[in-house]
Structure formats: C-alpha cells, structure tokens
Design a protein around this motif. Structure first.
Motif, PDB file in Angstrom:
ATOM      1  N   GLU A  50      13.242  -6.523  -5.020  1.00 33.86           N
ATOM      2  CA  GLU A  50      12.229  -6.763  -5.852  1.00 33.86           C
ATOM      3  C   GLU A  50      11.077  -5.823  -5.503  1.00 33.86           C
ATOM      4  O   GLU A  50      11.319  -5.274  -4.415  1.00 33.86           O
ATOM      5  N   VAL A  51       9.981  -5.536  -6.109  1.00 30.11           N
ATOM      6  CA  VAL A  51       8.810  -4.787  -5.484  1.00 30.11           C
ATOM      7  C   VAL A  51       8.001  -5.440  -4.486  1.00 30.11           C
ATOM      8  O   VAL A  51       7.961  -6.721  -4.344  1.00 30.11           O
ATOM      9  N   PRO A  52       8.173  -4.663  -3.370  1.00 28.06           N
ATOM     10  CA  PRO A  52       7.371  -5.187  -2.004  1.00 28.06           C
ATOM     11  C   PRO A  52       6.116  -5.889  -2.336  1.00 28.06           C
ATOM     12  O   PRO A  52       5.348  -5.193  -3.184  1.00 28.06           O
ATOM     13  N   SER A  53       5.777  -6.887  -1.674  1.00 34.15           N
ATOM     14  CA  SER A  53       4.334  -7.510  -1.782  1.00 34.15           C
ATOM     15  C   SER A  53       3.560  -7.110  -0.691  1.00 34.15           C
ATOM     16  O   SER A  53       3.885  -6.444   0.067  1.00 34.15           O
ATOM     17  N   LYS A  54       2.160  -7.514  -0.804  1.00 33.28           N
ATOM     18  CA  LYS A  54       1.207  -7.448   0.184  1.00 33.28           C
ATOM     19  C   LYS A  54       0.968  -5.951   0.595  1.00 33.28           C
ATOM     20  O   LYS A  54       1.559  -5.563   1.873  1.00 33.28           O
ATOM     21  N   ASP A  55       0.581  -5.247  -0.243  1.00 32.67           N
ATOM     22  CA  ASP A  55       0.469  -3.443   0.055  1.00 32.67           C
ATOM     23  C   ASP A  55      -0.684  -3.377   0.886  1.00 32.67           C
ATOM     24  O   ASP A  55      -1.862  -3.881   0.114  1.00 32.67           O
ATOM     25  N   GLY A  56      -0.737  -2.515   1.728  1.00 29.40           N
ATOM     26  CA  GLY A  56      -2.099  -2.204   2.458  1.00 29.40           C
ATOM     27  C   GLY A  56      -2.055  -1.211   3.706  1.00 29.40           C
ATOM     28  O   GLY A  56      -0.894  -0.760   3.781  1.00 29.40           O
ATOM     29  N   TRP A  57      -2.919  -1.380   4.572  1.00 30.92           N
ATOM     30  CA  TRP A  57      -2.780  -0.529   5.646  1.00 30.92           C
ATOM     31  C   TRP A  57      -3.657  -1.154   6.930  1.00 30.92           C
ATOM     32  O   TRP A  57      -4.274  -2.177   6.554  1.00 30.92           O
ATOM     33  N   VAL A  70      -7.184  -5.363  12.058  1.00 34.86           N
ATOM     34  CA  VAL A  70      -7.311  -5.781  10.875  1.00 34.86           C
ATOM     35  C   VAL A  70      -6.430  -5.271   9.718  1.00 34.86           C
ATOM     36  O   VAL A  70      -6.177  -4.087   9.833  1.00 34.86           O
ATOM     37  N   TYR A  71      -6.030  -5.922   8.653  1.00 34.81           N
ATOM     38  CA  TYR A  71      -5.272  -5.618   7.684  1.00 34.81           C
ATOM     39  C   TYR A  71      -6.073  -5.295   6.391  1.00 34.81           C
ATOM     40  O   TYR A  71      -6.511  -6.369   6.138  1.00 34.81           O
ATOM     41  N   CYS A  72      -5.976  -4.140   5.766  1.00 32.31           N
ATOM     42  CA  CYS A  72      -6.879  -3.887   4.594  1.00 32.31           C
ATOM     43  C   CYS A  72      -5.961  -3.821   3.256  1.00 32.31           C
ATOM     44  O   CYS A  72      -4.852  -3.163   3.189  1.00 32.31           O
ATOM     45  N   MET A  73      -6.578  -4.294   2.336  1.00 33.81           N
ATOM     46  CA  MET A  73      -5.905  -4.237   0.854  1.00 33.81           C
ATOM     47  C   MET A  73      -6.834  -4.075  -0.202  1.00 33.81           C
ATOM     48  O   MET A  73      -7.949  -4.229  -0.058  1.00 33.81           O
ATOM     49  N   GLU A  74      -6.436  -3.064  -0.893  1.00 32.67           N
ATOM     50  CA  GLU A  74      -7.166  -2.621  -2.069  1.00 32.67           C
ATOM     51  C   GLU A  74      -6.948  -3.826  -3.336  1.00 32.67           C
ATOM     52  O   GLU A  74      -5.573  -4.054  -3.479  1.00 32.67           O
ATOM     53  N   THR A  75      -7.906  -4.106  -4.008  1.00 37.24           N
ATOM     54  CA  THR A  75      -7.792  -4.946  -5.030  1.00 37.24           C
ATOM     55  C   THR A  75      -8.643  -4.756  -6.330  1.00 37.24           C
ATOM     56  O   THR A  75      -9.590  -3.992  -5.713  1.00 37.24           O
ATOM     57  N   LYS A  76      -8.473  -5.294  -7.349  1.00 38.33           N
ATOM     58  CA  LYS A  76      -9.236  -4.809  -8.511  1.00 38.33           C
ATOM     59  C   LYS A  76     -10.309  -5.888  -8.857  1.00 38.33           C
ATOM     60  O   LYS A  76      -9.882  -6.866  -8.625  1.00 38.33           O
ATOM     61  N   GLY A  77     -11.435  -5.580  -9.079  1.00 36.31           N
ATOM     62  CA  GLY A  77     -12.510  -6.577  -9.543  1.00 36.31           C
ATOM     63  C   GLY A  77     -13.167  -6.520 -11.110  1.00 36.31           C
ATOM     64  O   GLY A  77     -12.999  -5.199 -11.422  1.00 36.31           O
ATOM     65  N   GLN A  78     -13.534  -7.444 -11.739  1.00 35.35           N
ATOM     66  CA  GLN A  78     -14.201  -7.303 -12.684  1.00 35.35           C
ATOM     67  C   GLN A  78     -15.556  -7.750 -13.020  1.00 35.35           C
ATOM     68  O   GLN A  78     -15.853  -9.035 -12.625  1.00 35.35           O
ATOM     69  N   ALA A  79     -16.733  -7.084 -13.384  1.00 35.63           N
ATOM     70  CA  ALA A  79     -17.882  -7.457 -13.231  1.00 35.63           C
ATOM     71  C   ALA A  79     -18.135  -8.321 -14.616  1.00 35.63           C
ATOM     72  O   ALA A  79     -17.400  -8.216 -15.516  1.00 35.63           O
ATOM     73  N   ALA A  80     -19.097  -9.361 -14.521  1.00 32.98           N
ATOM     74  CA  ALA A  80     -19.296  -9.929 -15.709  1.00 32.98           C
ATOM     75  C   ALA A  80     -19.632  -8.911 -16.860  1.00 32.98           C
ATOM     76  O   ALA A  80     -19.179  -9.320 -18.052  1.00 32.98           O
TER      77      ALA A  80
END
Length: 585
Positions: free
Chosen positions: A452-459, A544-554
């Motif tokens: 499956e596609v690996p989870s928890k992508d980050g650096w 520290v483990y960093c992950m990029e994620t997307k957000g949506q403003a109101a």
C-alpha cells in the motif's frame, strides 16, 4: 477391430472381448501421447532400454506397443521423461551456481562495507542501539548473535573482519561449503544485532545464503574446482556440467518465486488496481530519489508501471517454472523482472533489495544460456575443447543429511508463507511458531513490500540549542535550524539503514521502534559534543518529526502548514524546564 482367430464364441463374449481390446488400445494411445509431450529435443539421443547396445538415433521412430508386455518399457520411458522435466524446471547449471556464488559473495562484502561505516553508531553500546535496549525489545532466547558478546568497537571490528574473510572465500570458491556456512552464521548474527534496520533485501539475502549451504556452489569456476582438477589429473575442460537437481535447488528457486507471488497476493487491493501505489510511494520523503521526483510529472506513466508490476509479479513466478520451452519462457521473464528491479533502484531508496533480487534471478538461467555464450565465443575466437560431463560422486552422508534438512526447511517455509497471507488461511498456525526455525535459523519471512502507499510522510529535525545560544540541526552537520522541507529529505541520512531506522521510529505502534528514539537522540548529542568543545556543546535538544499538511481557511484558498511532533527530550530536568519556555519550537 478384429476377433480372436480360431475361436467361435457366443455373441456376448465376442462383444466383451472387443470392448476389452478397445480399452487396451485407448490406454496405449494415451500413454504414447504423454510420452510425446515430454519427448527430448532433436539433439538428444533416444535409447530403447530393451536394446541398449543399438546405436542411438537423434530422431527415433518410437515402436508401437502391441501387447501388455510393452508396458514396462513405456513406464520406464515415462519415468525418464519425468526426470527430464524435473531437471528443466528445478535443475540449476553449475556455471549458473558459480555466477550466483560470486554475486552473493560480492553482496556480502558490499553489505559489510556499508555497515562498517556505522560501526560506532549502531553496533556499540555508545551508539543508537545499545545491547540492553535490543535485548529488552527482542527478549526471545532464539535471537542469538555473536555481536552480543561485547559492546566495544574493537570486538565488533574483529567480527566484521571475520565475516569479510568468509565472504572473500565464498567469492573465490575457496573452501566453498564451509565459507557458505560461516557466512550464513555471520549474516544471521549481524542481522539479529539490530533488527530495526532490516528490510526485504536483508531477508532475501539471508534466505538465499541459507539454501546455498546445501548446494555445490564451488563445483566449477572456483579455487576448489581448480584444486580438485589438479589432484585428479583431469584436463582443464573436463567440468561437471550436469544440472544440479535436488531439494535444495528446488527450494532456492521456489524461494525467489515465493517472494514475487506472495507479494502479488498482498498487492491485490484497490490501491494497486487503480495504479496509485508507485506515484504515492514516490511522493514519500523517506523513499524517493531525485529521479523519482522527476517522474512524478508523468502520472499516466506511473499508473501504467504500477499495473505492469502487478501483472508481472503474478505471472512471472508461474512462467519461470514452465516445463516446456523453458529457455524461451525464462529469459524474457528474467529480463523483465531484472528491469523492474533496476527501475526500482533508480527511483527509490530500497537498500540492497534490487541487487539481491537480481542475484537471485540469475539462478533461473538455464543451461541453454551458456550454450549460446559458448557458440558466440566459438564463432569469434574459434572452438575450444568441449567440456566433458564427469560422473557425479556417489551420495555421501552429507548429501543425505542435506536432503533431509532442506526438505524439512522447505516444508516449513511454504507453510510459513501460506499462514502469513491475508486472511490467515491456516488460522493462528501456532504449530509454526517454532523459535528455532523462525528466529534462530532466520526462516521467518514476510513479503508484503509496498502493498500500500506508505503513511506518515515527513522529515526529521534534530533541534539542538548550544551553550552559546545558537540553534543547529544535528542531522544536517550543524546547519542552522530551519523548519521548511529539505529539497531531498532522504539525503539527510548516510545510508539506507539510517533511513529505515528513523522512518520506523516515527511511528508509535505495536512494533515498538519508538523505544529507540531516546538512544538515537543521545547518540547524536554525544557525537556532536565529541567534536565541539566549550560553548559549542549542546545544552538541550529534541528530536522533532515534521509533516506537511493542507489547511483550508473559512473564506479563501487552501494553504499548507507544518506539523511538528516532538519525539524525545533527552537531558536533565532543568533542560526540560527551559525547553518548555523556548518559543522557537
């Protein structure tokens, strides 16, 4: 049909005799048709076992069986054809074994060279994986290792040197049997020392070396063969070229096929059927190489590659064992699978997995391949003395013992793979939980790579505040801390074993690799302090483990933000108190 001459029977008896004779002819026809299916090639002589003194004919006309007395000859011929089929499907040419031996010896040396760069970082008690932490995480008494005897660097270096000598002996074919056994013992010991850094390539290398202990790897193209020829006074061209057909030869070929076939079963899910896995894996920071990031621009190509890999892993293992036209079926499949592994190596960081798999695929090269090479060489440089097959030595006690041991191991490996399939076809299979075989001998295996596609992508950011107040990243050779994503996150680590261990430490799950976070951070701190005196030493740090994620403003467009997960805080309580007031993290 004909009636029996000279007899006048009643109508019912005549019909019965006709029926019996018809049935007899049908049986003869079926048997003869079966023999034709497995008939030898045009260059193979046909010898009638009833008349062995009659000169053989390369294109014989098989006599028609006319009575029940001919049936034993048909049975003996069928047995001969069956042995021919076994030789084509499970036989390994001695020259193929020699090439495989050299490849495995080279891979062992390459593995040792990579591990040697981490001698202090991973194999001593002052590194990231102290013996006590490994013993707590893997308490089984079957998880043995010579490397557990001491945590000093000099002792570990001595074991590395011994393993290198054995690998060189295997590569040259000097004392091949003992070099193979010794190399297997050292490899299992090395892998048991630090299980968290292992991947599928390590498991396959261990299994190939295990089955190799029961095979004559040094029969040709080795120091052993050269010394044996000198002692026996045989000419240099007299090589034993008969295929090696044994339980071990079948087992090592089935082992390679099992890896692909079981992996294909794990991949039989919606994500693979949609063709999304390769693209998703290339988007993962811990796996992708620069070339892989480039191919993300071509999603349709990656979809086609995903589906192609899925089909190839399903069909390839089956076609590798085709009993007819073996050469014509095997070569395209070998080249296709090898090309797949080359592509994986170019796009992803998978350690030695691709190289080990290609070495294992070389075992499927049939004798016809070497005949092609011989013909091409003869056309360019003139014919050489023909290698004369020699009579095989009688079976020794080791041969019988090897047959029994490899048979038991093969049954266990087949059942172990079957029990581990999705849905657990054998239930809990408690009878397979044999620590001696699964762990001590290293026969346990699981081929669910990239199902499956690996989870928890980050650096990672190894944040450290020095005594002079500056902040540096201990994983980036002391560069100033930056929380943005690196251009090539996988390049932060020295090699694939660092990447594997840090990737697994990012998870908090039943695997339990999170217990190595604190030792890893402590090692990074000690390594920095050993090279930087005074005010440049670490006052406090955090992994520290960093992950990029997307957000949506109101109201407005979407945006990306970075989530920081603090994994460990080594140091004194004062450091933790000061750490809580630090605003930069």
């Amino acid at each position: 049909m004909r009636a029996f001459p000279g007899r006048h029977q009643a109508g019912d008896e005549v019909r019965l005799s006709l029926i019996l004779e018809s049935a007899q002819r049908v049986v003869r026809t079926v048997l003869l048709a079966t023999l034709r299916i497995f008939r030898p090639s045009s260059t193979t002589a046909f010898v009638d076992p009833r008349n062995p003194n009659v000169p053989s004919n390369p294109n014989p006309v098989r006599p028609r069986a006319r009575s029940g007395s001919d049936m034993p000859w048909i049975q003996r011929s069928a047995s001969h054809r069956f042995r021919e089929v076994l030789a084509r499907v499970f036989g390994i040419d001695p020259r193929t074994l020699a090439v495989f031996r050299m490849a495995i010896g080279f891979l062992l040396l390459l593995d040792l060279a990579i591990r040697a760069t981490d001698l202090g970082a991973m194999y001593t008690d002052t590194g990231m994986f102290p013996r006590l932490d490994i013993a707590r995480r893997y308490p089984s008494p079957w998880n043995w290792s010579f490397h557990f005897a001491s945590g000093e660097a000099t002792y570990q270096a001595g074991l590395f040197g011994l393993a290198a000598i054995l690998a060189l002996s295997l590569l040259a074919g000097f004392g091949t049997r003992w070099a193979t056994i010794g190399s297997w013992l050292m490899l299992v010991s090395l892998q048991h020392r630090i299980p968290p850094v292992l991947n599928g390539g390590d498991g396959m290398l261990r299994m190939l070396l295990f089955w190799s202990m029961f095979l004559p790897l040094g029969r040709v193209w080795s120091v052993d063969a050269w010394r044996s020829a000198r002692r026996g006074g045989e000419p240099a061209g007299a090589l034993p070229l008969e295929p090696v057909v044994s339980v071990a030869s079948a087992a090592i070929l089935l082992q390679m096929a099992l890896m692909y076939f079981v992996s294909a079963i794990y991949k039989s899910n919606l994500v693979w059927w949609r063709g999304q896995v390769i693209a998703g894996t290339l988007a993962h920071d811990f796996y992708v190489k620069p070339a892989g990031e480039y191919f993300l621009q071509f999603p349709s190509v990656l979809t086609a590659l995903t589906l192609g890999v899925f089909v190839l892993e399903w069909l390839g293992p089956v076609l590798l064992f085709c009993p007819t036209r073996t050469l014509w079926f095997r070569l395209p499949i070998i080249l296709s699978l090898a090309a797949m592994h080359v592509a994986i190596e170019i796009l992803l960081t998978v350690g030695l997995f691709s190289l080990v798999s290609i070495a294992g695929l070389s075992l499927f090269l049939p004798s016809g391949t070497w005949q092609w090479f011989r013909a091409a060489r003869d056309r360019s440089s003139g014919p050489e003395p023909i290698a004369t097959p020699t009579t095989q030595p009688p079976a020794s006690r080791w041969s019988w013992a090897a047959g029994v041991l490899s048979s038991c191991a093969l049954v266990y490996v087949l059942l172990f793979n079957l029990a581990g399939l999705p849905g657990q076809p054998l239930g809990q299979a408690v009878f397979l939980d044999v620590g001696f075989l699964r762990t001590a001998c290293g026969l346990g295996q699981r081929w669910n790579m990239f199902d499956e596609v690996p989870s928890k992508d980050g650096w990672y950011v190894a944040w450290a505040k020095l005594r002079d107040g500056s902040e540096v990243d201990l994983l980036q050779q002391g560069r100033p801390v930056t929380w943005s994503r690196p251009e090539f996150p996988a390049g932060m680590f020295p090699n694939h074993r660092w990447r594997k261990s840090f990737r697994e430490m990012a998870y908090t799950d039943a695997m339990g690799y999170q217990v190595f976070r604190a030792p890893a951070a402590a090692y990074l701190r000690r390594r920095w302090d050993a090279l930087h005196p005074g005010e440049k030493q670490v006052a406090e740090m955090d992994l520290v483990y960093c992950m990029e994620t997307k957000g949506q403003a109101a109201e407005g467009p979407s945006f990306q933000f970075i989530v920081r997960e603090r994994l460990t805080q080594p140091g004194t309580s004062e450091t933790r108190a000061a750490r809580g007031q630090e605003s930069s993290l």
